[in-house]
Scaffold this motif. Structure first.
Motif, PDB file in Angstrom:
ATOM      1  N   ILE A  31      47.600  37.723  29.641  1.00 39.80           N
ATOM      2  CA  ILE A  31      47.522  36.754  30.736  1.00 39.80           C
ATOM      3  C   ILE A  31      47.544  37.481  32.077  1.00 39.80           C
ATOM      4  CG2 ILE A  31      48.763  34.875  31.905  1.00 39.80           C
ATOM      5  CD1 ILE A  31      49.768  34.077  29.040  1.00 39.80           C
ATOM      6  N   LEU A  32      48.447  38.464  32.216  1.00 38.09           N
ATOM      7  CA  LEU A  32      48.544  39.225  33.464  1.00 38.09           C
ATOM      8  C   LEU A  32      47.263  40.003  33.720  1.00 38.09           C
ATOM      9  CD1 LEU A  32      52.219  40.549  33.340  1.00 38.09           C
ATOM     10  CD2 LEU A  32      51.285  38.727  34.778  1.00 38.09           C
ATOM     11  N   ALA A  33      46.700  40.586  32.672  1.00 38.09           N
ATOM     12  CA  ALA A  33      45.455  41.353  32.826  1.00 38.09           C
ATOM     13  C   ALA A  33      44.319  40.435  33.271  1.00 38.09           C
ATOM     14  CB  ALA A  33      45.103  42.038  31.507  1.00 38.09           C
ATOM     15  N   THR A  34      44.265  39.242  32.693  1.00 36.81           N
ATOM     16  CA  THR A  34      43.230  38.277  33.069  1.00 36.81           C
ATOM     17  C   THR A  34      43.387  37.868  34.529  1.00 36.81           C
ATOM     18  OG1 THR A  34      43.257  37.453  30.803  1.00 36.81           O
ATOM     19  CG2 THR A  34      42.169  36.078  32.434  1.00 36.81           C
ATOM     20  N   LEU A  35      44.636  37.599  34.937  1.00 41.27           N
ATOM     21  CA  LEU A  35      44.885  37.224  36.330  1.00 41.27           C
ATOM     22  C   LEU A  35      44.507  38.357  37.274  1.00 41.27           C
ATOM     23  CD1 LEU A  35      48.303  35.338  36.109  1.00 41.27           C
ATOM     24  CD2 LEU A  35      46.070  34.382  36.673  1.00 41.27           C
ATOM     25  N   ALA A  36      44.827  39.586  36.899  1.00 44.56           N
ATOM     26  CA  ALA A  36      44.494  40.744  37.732  1.00 44.56           C
ATOM     27  C   ALA A  36      42.981  40.883  37.860  1.00 44.56           C
ATOM     28  CB  ALA A  36      45.097  42.011  37.128  1.00 44.56           C
ATOM     29  N   LEU A  37      42.279  40.671  36.756  1.00 44.43           N
ATOM     30  CA  LEU A  37      40.821  40.764  36.756  1.00 44.43           C
ATOM     31  C   LEU A  37      40.206  39.708  37.677  1.00 44.43           C
ATOM     32  CD1 LEU A  37      38.396  42.229  35.437  1.00 44.43           C
ATOM     33  CD2 LEU A  37      38.380  40.405  33.731  1.00 44.43           C
ATOM     34  N   ILE A  38      40.698  38.475  37.548  1.00 44.16           N
ATOM     35  CA  ILE A  38      40.193  37.381  38.381  1.00 44.16           C
ATOM     36  C   ILE A  38      40.462  37.670  39.856  1.00 44.16           C
ATOM     37  CG2 ILE A  38      40.556  34.941  38.981  1.00 44.16           C
ATOM     38  CD1 ILE A  38      41.120  34.494  35.943  1.00 44.16           C
ATOM     39  N   THR A  39      41.676  38.148  40.153  1.00 50.45           N
ATOM     40  CA  THR A  39      42.035  38.472  41.537  1.00 50.45           C
ATOM     41  C   THR A  39      41.136  39.565  42.089  1.00 50.45           C
ATOM     42  OG1 THR A  39      44.313  37.913  40.986  1.00 50.45           O
ATOM     43  CG2 THR A  39      43.963  39.102  43.035  1.00 50.45           C
ATOM     44  N   THR A  40      40.892  40.595  41.277  1.00 53.99           N
ATOM     45  CA  THR A  40      40.035  41.707  41.695  1.00 53.99           C
ATOM     46  C   THR A  40      38.622  41.217  41.959  1.00 53.99           C
ATOM     47  OG1 THR A  40      41.364  43.192  40.315  1.00 53.99           O
ATOM     48  CG2 THR A  40      39.230  44.010  41.065  1.00 53.99           C
ATOM     49  N   LEU A  41      38.087  40.415  41.049  1.00 51.89           N
ATOM     50  CA  LEU A  41      36.722  39.887  41.227  1.00 51.89           C
ATOM     51  C   LEU A  41      36.646  39.011  42.482  1.00 51.89           C
ATOM     52  CD1 LEU A  41      35.760  39.020  37.538  1.00 51.89           C
ATOM     53  CD2 LEU A  41      34.850  40.864  38.974  1.00 51.89           C
ATOM     54  N   ALA A  42      37.689  38.221  42.712  1.00 55.09           N
ATOM     55  CA  ALA A  42      37.698  37.353  43.899  1.00 55.09           C
ATOM     56  C   ALA A  42      37.724  38.211  45.168  1.00 55.09           C
ATOM     57  CB  ALA A  42      38.911  36.425  43.847  1.00 55.09           C
ATOM     58  N   ALA A  43      38.511  39.285  45.153  1.00 61.98           N
ATOM     59  CA  ALA A  43      38.597  40.172  46.318  1.00 61.98           C
ATOM     60  C   ALA A  43      37.255  40.846  46.573  1.00 61.98           C
ATOM     61  CB  ALA A  43      39.690  41.210  46.089  1.00 61.98           C
ATOM     62  N   ILE A  44      36.600  41.287  45.498  1.00 56.69           N
ATOM     63  CA  ILE A  44      35.283  41.931  45.638  1.00 56.69           C
ATOM     64  C   ILE A  44      34.267  40.919  46.196  1.00 56.69           C
ATOM     65  CG2 ILE A  44      33.358  42.910  44.352  1.00 56.69           C
ATOM     66  CD1 ILE A  44      35.484  44.142  42.451  1.00 56.69           C
ATOM     67  N   ALA A  45      34.294  39.707  45.654  1.00 57.43           N
ATOM     68  CA  ALA A  45      33.380  38.669  46.103  1.00 57.43           C
ATOM     69  C   ALA A  45      33.622  38.341  47.572  1.00 57.43           C
ATOM     70  CB  ALA A  45      33.559  37.423  45.232  1.00 57.43           C
ATOM     71  N   ALA A  46      34.884  38.335  47.983  1.00 56.20           N
ATOM     72  CA  ALA A  46      35.211  38.025  49.377  1.00 56.20           C
ATOM     73  C   ALA A  46      34.780  39.158  50.305  1.00 56.20           C
ATOM     74  CB  ALA A  46      36.719  37.774  49.504  1.00 56.20           C
ATOM     75  N   ALA A  47      34.788  40.405  49.791  1.00 59.56           N
ATOM     76  CA  ALA A  47      34.451  41.561  50.618  1.00 59.56           C
ATOM     77  C   ALA A  47      32.947  41.658  50.837  1.00 59.56           C
ATOM     78  CB  ALA A  47      34.967  42.838  49.957  1.00 59.56           C
ATOM     79  N   ILE A  48      32.167  41.126  49.890  1.00 55.79           N
ATOM     80  CA  ILE A  48      30.699  41.188  50.032  1.00 55.79           C
ATOM     81  C   ILE A  48      30.254  40.214  51.095  1.00 55.79           C
ATOM     82  CG2 ILE A  48      28.510  40.750  48.868  1.00 55.79           C
ATOM     83  CD1 ILE A  48      29.917  41.536  46.246  1.00 55.79           C
ATOM     84  N   PRO A  49      29.507  40.680  52.102  1.00 54.11           N
ATOM     85  CA  PRO A  49      29.045  39.749  53.145  1.00 54.11           C
ATOM     86  C   PRO A  49      28.032  38.764  52.563  1.00 54.11           C
ATOM     87  CG  PRO A  49      28.092  41.950  53.433  1.00 54.11           C
ATOM     88  CD  PRO A  49      29.109  42.041  52.335  1.00 54.11           C
ATOM     89  N   HIS A  50      28.268  37.500  52.859  1.00 50.39           N
ATOM     90  CA  HIS A  50      27.395  36.450  52.320  1.00 50.39           C
ATOM     91  C   HIS A  50      26.228  36.199  53.255  1.00 50.39           C
ATOM     92  CE1 HIS A  50      29.976  35.545  48.981  1.00 50.39           C
ATOM     93  NE2 HIS A  50      31.017  35.537  49.800  1.00 50.39           N
TER      94      HIS A  50
END
Length: 50
Positions: A31-50
């Motif tokens: 569960i923690l690994a899944t949450l970390a993965l989701i958080t990381t993907l969200a951070a990457i998505a937020a960092a990419i200029p839209h």
């Protein structure tokens, strides 16, 4: 006879609790690994200029 049944139920309930507890403990890292993965993907998505 009722004493034997009482012990049987107590041991069975204890075994079920222990099994459930170990399953939950095994699931926690996943569960923690899944949450970390989701958080990381969200951070990457937020960092990419839209």
């Amino acid at each position: 006879m009722s004493d034997v049944l009482g012990w049987f139920f107590a041991i069975t309930a204890l075994g079920a609790l222990l099994t459930l507890g170990s399953l939950i403990l095994h699931a926690v890292p996943r569960i923690l690994a899944t949450l970390a993965l989701i958080t990381t993907l969200a951070a990457i998505a937020a960092a990419i200029p839209h």
